[in-house]
Design a protein around this motif. Structure first.
Motif, short mmCIF file in Angstrom:
data_model
loop_
_atom_site.label_atom_id
_atom_site.label_comp_id
_atom_site.label_asym_id
_atom_site.label_seq_id
_atom_site.Cartn_x
_atom_site.Cartn_y
_atom_site.Cartn_z
N MET A 93 51.16 -37.02 10.10
CA MET A 93 50.51 -38.33 9.97
C MET A 93 49.39 -38.24 8.94
O MET A 93 48.61 -37.30 8.93
CB MET A 93 49.91 -38.77 11.33
N ALA A 94 49.29 -39.25 8.13
CA ALA A 94 48.23 -39.26 7.13
C ALA A 94 46.91 -39.60 7.80
O ALA A 94 46.83 -40.50 8.62
CB ALA A 94 48.55 -40.29 6.04
N VAL A 95 45.88 -38.90 7.42
CA VAL A 95 44.58 -39.15 8.01
C VAL A 95 43.59 -39.66 6.98
O VAL A 95 42.46 -39.99 7.32
CB VAL A 95 44.03 -37.86 8.67
N ASP A 96 43.98 -39.75 5.72
CA ASP A 96 43.05 -40.16 4.68
C ASP A 96 43.24 -41.63 4.32
O ASP A 96 44.31 -42.08 3.98
CB ASP A 96 43.25 -39.34 3.41
N THR A 97 42.15 -42.38 4.43
CA THR A 97 42.14 -43.74 3.90
C THR A 97 41.17 -43.78 2.72
O THR A 97 41.39 -44.39 1.72
CB THR A 97 41.71 -44.73 4.99
N VAL A 98 40.05 -43.10 2.91
CA VAL A 98 39.10 -42.87 1.84
C VAL A 98 39.04 -41.35 1.75
O VAL A 98 39.56 -40.66 2.61
CB VAL A 98 37.71 -43.45 2.19
N ALA A 99 38.40 -40.84 0.71
CA ALA A 99 38.32 -39.38 0.58
C ALA A 99 37.62 -38.79 1.80
O ALA A 99 36.49 -39.12 2.10
CB ALA A 99 37.55 -39.02 -0.69
N GLY A 100 38.31 -37.91 2.49
CA GLY A 100 37.75 -37.22 3.65
C GLY A 100 37.74 -38.04 4.91
O GLY A 100 37.29 -37.57 5.95
N ALA A 101 38.21 -39.30 4.88
CA ALA A 101 38.16 -40.16 6.07
C ALA A 101 39.34 -39.89 6.97
O ALA A 101 40.40 -39.44 6.54
CB ALA A 101 38.14 -41.62 5.65
N MET A 102 39.16 -40.18 8.24
CA MET A 102 40.22 -40.03 9.23
C MET A 102 40.66 -41.41 9.69
O MET A 102 39.84 -42.31 9.88
CB MET A 102 39.71 -39.21 10.42
N ALA A 103 41.96 -41.59 9.88
CA ALA A 103 42.48 -42.86 10.35
C ALA A 103 41.89 -43.19 11.72
O ALA A 103 41.71 -42.29 12.55
CB ALA A 103 44.01 -42.80 10.44
N PRO A 104 41.56 -44.47 11.99
CA PRO A 104 40.92 -44.83 13.27
C PRO A 104 41.71 -44.38 14.49
O PRO A 104 41.11 -43.90 15.46
CB PRO A 104 40.85 -46.36 13.18
N VAL A 105 43.05 -44.52 14.45
CA VAL A 105 43.84 -44.10 15.61
C VAL A 105 43.68 -42.61 15.88
O VAL A 105 43.51 -42.17 17.02
CB VAL A 105 45.33 -44.45 15.40
N MET A 106 43.71 -41.83 14.80
CA MET A 106 43.50 -40.40 14.95
C MET A 106 42.10 -40.10 15.46
O MET A 106 41.90 -39.20 16.28
CB MET A 106 43.73 -39.70 13.61
N GLY A 107 41.13 -40.87 15.02
CA GLY A 107 39.75 -40.69 15.49
C GLY A 107 39.62 -40.97 16.98
O GLY A 107 38.98 -40.21 17.72
N PHE A 108 40.25 -42.08 17.44
CA PHE A 108 40.20 -42.41 18.86
C PHE A 108 40.86 -41.30 19.69
O PHE A 108 40.36 -40.92 20.76
CB PHE A 108 40.90 -43.73 19.13
N ALA A 109 41.98 -40.79 19.20
CA ALA A 109 42.67 -39.72 19.92
C ALA A 109 41.80 -38.47 19.99
O ALA A 109 41.74 -37.80 21.02
CB ALA A 109 44.00 -39.40 19.23
N LEU A 110 41.11 -38.16 18.89
CA LEU A 110 40.25 -36.98 18.87
C LEU A 110 39.09 -37.12 19.85
O LEU A 110 38.78 -36.19 20.60
CB LEU A 110 39.71 -36.77 17.45
N VAL A 111 38.47 -38.30 19.85
CA VAL A 111 37.34 -38.54 20.77
C VAL A 111 37.81 -38.43 22.22
O VAL A 111 37.15 -37.82 23.07
CB VAL A 111 36.71 -39.91 20.50
N GLY A 112 38.97 -39.03 22.52
CA GLY A 112 39.49 -38.96 23.89
C GLY A 112 39.80 -37.53 24.32
O GLY A 112 39.45 -37.11 25.43
N ALA A 113 40.45 -36.79 23.45
CA ALA A 113 40.80 -35.41 23.77
C ALA A 113 39.56 -34.55 23.97
O ALA A 113 39.48 -33.75 24.91
CB ALA A 113 41.68 -34.82 22.66
N LEU A 114 38.56 -34.72 23.09
CA LEU A 114 37.34 -33.93 23.22
C LEU A 114 36.55 -34.32 24.47
O LEU A 114 36.00 -33.46 25.16
CB LEU A 114 36.46 -34.12 21.97
N GLY A 115 36.50 -35.62 24.76
CA GLY A 115 35.73 -36.07 25.92
C GLY A 115 36.31 -35.57 27.23
O GLY A 115 35.62 -34.96 28.05
N VAL A 116 37.61 -35.80 27.42
CA VAL A 116 38.25 -35.35 28.65
C VAL A 116 38.31 -33.82 28.69
O VAL A 116 38.10 -33.21 29.74
CB VAL A 116 39.66 -35.96 28.77
N GLY A 117 38.57 -33.22 27.54
CA GLY A 117 38.61 -31.75 27.49
C GLY A 117 37.28 -31.14 27.84
O GLY A 117 37.20 -30.13 28.56
N ALA A 118 36.18 -31.74 27.35
CA ALA A 118 34.84 -31.22 27.66
C ALA A 118 34.56 -31.31 29.16
O ALA A 118 33.99 -30.39 29.76
CB ALA A 118 33.78 -31.99 26.87
N GLN A 119 34.98 -32.40 29.78
CA GLN A 119 34.75 -32.55 31.21
C GLN A 119 35.58 -31.54 32.01
O GLN A 119 35.12 -30.99 33.01
CB GLN A 119 35.08 -33.97 31.66
#
Length: 610
Positions: A1-27
């Motif tokens: 999946m492409a994650v770049d929209t601007v240089a170095g930017a991550m697609a919002p869907v990928m960002g939401f998935a990352l936040v969810g995984a890190l949040g639940v994983g941290a708990q």
């Protein structure tokens, strides 16, 4: 999946998935390591942006971040309001009133003075931020209380103060901000006060009206069961948006009042609604903390300097204790309880979110030092979260207000077997309690010296009469299989499904008579049912404690006790593990195993019996 929209930017869907995984994983990692989850979530947020730059919320999510955090905070406060049942305030009502009515103004004043004279901010920024600092963060208090296992009254004080003061703190910031605008604009002072008072009154009335409407609709079956949660969330968002439109940040008051009304409406489906929102809140807290941590500007933090460190120390060691001790003066609360509350004041999501909002608005109004509010808020949150995350339980133990040692066991159902099992655990200094609504069944249990509770374990009397913080497991051993299943199913969310056990149901082997496997707890006592255990007890079977050694292993014990069934094992470190049908004992040297079986003829395990 492409994650770049601007240089170095991550697609919002990928960002939401990352936040969810890190949040639940941290708990999950925090649960495994027995660490404060908030600490790991803050670290995760700092790693993904300020440290590595993988995900920047402002860059990758953009304008959606502000509304998302606002809605998340509203849902968190609403769920907090749902926990505020007035019946649960017994013994703590006076303290809560003092912390809100006396403590909020004192905290506002003390925080504003510290901001001005210690942190060096102007009076305008100090007044606004001082109001926000009234809050003590329900998003932080809830997981800390879950881990600390405090006694009921200090836990209630901390929980109610955090939830009730959250909207009050936001409204205090609104008050200070409106006053600053009045000073800087030709608007009439009386008009500004009237607009704000009207917004507060309307917000409270909207919360009450929405709570009443939802409660009546649910009680009269106007809403089908499968639509109750969606309807509730829709009404919640509508009330928050409309109230916030009338007066900014008043939506927090409206949704808190709405949750408070529903919590005290005695709805039949209240438990299911609350559990669903507890799950949603865990996800929201995780996401918001990570987003806020990832949004922090390291350069802005470096601007704070040494005065900020001194300011945070003054807030934690002076302002908070003085505020609490003055508020609780001349109350019936014990001094250990006052000291615990005085030195426990973690800040959370609302503080950072609201500080960021007013920081931007004050800067736009020409108050330049307001730019420091957001990094100062984040530094305060991070410090208090880490400090109290590691200190609350030790402090509670030091003051005699937290559970010590091995979490105990509650036996539901009085019987000869329950009395014998509980007695053996009690000899190992494991807290035990036998509960039964039949007084005669508790007579034999009481004779052994085991503590008893007369009444239904699911009743309100049990909720307020048992110090749940001392117990971590439940074993349903009554003669009623359906009741055992009900107890295990109802208490599983609170104790954890792995910590709820029951005797095997009598007809469980016949599929057409069996209850669904999703109901009930794990089977104990080798899969025996109540009547089989009762029969074997009359035949002389007993519960015994046997210590494993290098020369006497589990295999040796099984050879000498072929008919006995294992119940539990207790390690030298003080860890208790109940043995179900699906678990295997470790029985390392030094471990004591508890078993139920007949007396061995040659008595070969006598030297190692407890």
């Amino acid at each position: 999946m492409a994650v770049d929209t601007v240089a170095g930017a991550m697609a919002p869907v990928m960002g939401f998935a990352l936040v969810g995984a890190l949040g639940v994983g941290a708990q999950w990692v925090a649960w495994r390591l027995r660490m404060p989850a908030i600490v790991l979530m803050l670290l995760a947020g700092l790693v993904i942006e300020p440290v590595t730059g993988v995900f920047n919320p402002e860059r990758d999510i953009g304008p959606l971040m502000g509304p998302m955090i606002s809605i998340a905070v509203a849902i968190i406060l609403f769920e907090g309001g749902l926990t505020l049942n007035f019946h649960s305030l017994r013994g703590a009502a006076e303290g809560v009133k003092r912390l809100v009515i006396v403590g909020a103004p004192l905290g506002w004043l003390g925080s504003a003075l510290a901001l001005h004279y210690v942190a060096g901010l102007g009076w305008a920024s100090s007044a606004v931020f001082g109001g926000i600092m009234i809050v003590t963060g329900p998003t932080v208090i809830a997981p800390l209380l879950r881990q600390a296992r405090l006694k009921r009254r200090p836990a209630q004080l901390l929980q109610w103060e955090a939830i009730v003061n959250d909207p009050i703190g936001a409204l205090a910031a609104v008050l200070a901000f409106e006053l600053i605008l009045v000073v800087n604009t030709p608007e009439i002072l009386g008009t500004a006060f009237w607009e704000m008072a009207r917004g507060i009154i309307v917000a409270a009335l909207m919360g009450l009206a929405a709570g009443w409407a939802v409660s009546e609709a649910f009680r009269r079956a106007r809403v089908p069961e499968f639509m109750k949660v969606p309807v509730l969330f829709t009404v919640l968002l509508g009330v928050f948006a409309l109230s916030d439109h009338l007066l900014h940040e008043s939506g927090l008051l409206a949704v808190t009042v709405m949750g408070l009304y529903i919590a005290n409406a005695d709805l039949p489906s209240y438990a299911e609604l609350r559990r669903f929102k507890e799950h949603a809140t865990i996800l929201l807290v995780s996401g918001v903390f990570i987003l806020l941590a990832a949004s922090m500007d390291i350069e802005a933090l470096s601007m704070l300097g040494g005065r900020a460190a001194v300011f945070i120390a003054v807030i934690i060691l002076v302002v908070r204790p003085v505020t609490v001790l003055l508020s609780l003066a001349f109350t019936k609360l014990d001094w250990p309880e006052r000291l615990l509350v005085a030195f426990t004041g973690p800040r959370g999501v609302v503080l950072v979110a609201v500080a960021g909002l007013f920081s931007e608005r004050l800067v736009q109004s020409g108050i330049e030092d307001a730019a420091l509010l957001t990094p100062l808020a984040f530094a305060l949150v991070a410090t208090t979260v880490v400090l109290h995350g590691f200190s609350l339980r030790p402090l509670g133990r030091l003051l005699g207000l937290a559970g010590e040692g091995t979490p105990g066991v509650i036996f539901v159902g009085g019987s000869q077997f329950a009395a014998a099992f509980a007695s053996q655990l009690r000899e190992l200094e494991v807290p035990v309690l036998v509960a039964d609504a039949n007084r005669s069944r508790l007579r034999s249990v009481r004779d052994t010296g085991v503590p008893v509770f007369f009444g239904d374990i699911l009743s309100e009397a049990a909720e307020h009469g048992i110090e749940i913080m001392s117990y971590g497991r439940v074993i349903a051993v009554s003669d009623n299989d359906a009741y055992n299943t009900l107890v295990a199913t109802d208490l599983a969310p609170e104790f954890g499904r792995d910590n709820v056990f029951q005797l095997k149901r009598a007809r469980q082997h016949q599929s057409r008579h069996a209850l669904p496997p999703t109901l009930g707890g794990r089977n104990i006592a080798g899969g025996m049912g109540y009547y089989e255990i009762a029969r074997k007890s009359t035949e002389g079977w007993k519960v015994r404690s046997t210590r494993m050694t290098e020369d006497f292993s589990l295999k040796d014990w099984q050879e000498h006790n072929p008919d006995a069934v294992l119940l539990a094992e207790y390690s030298e470190k003080g860890t208790l593990r109940l043995i179900s049908e699906t678990s295997e004992p470790k029985a390392e040297p030094g471990t004591r195993i508890l078993s139920f079986g007949p007396k061995v003829a040659d008595d070969q395990d006598t030297p190692v019996e407890g």
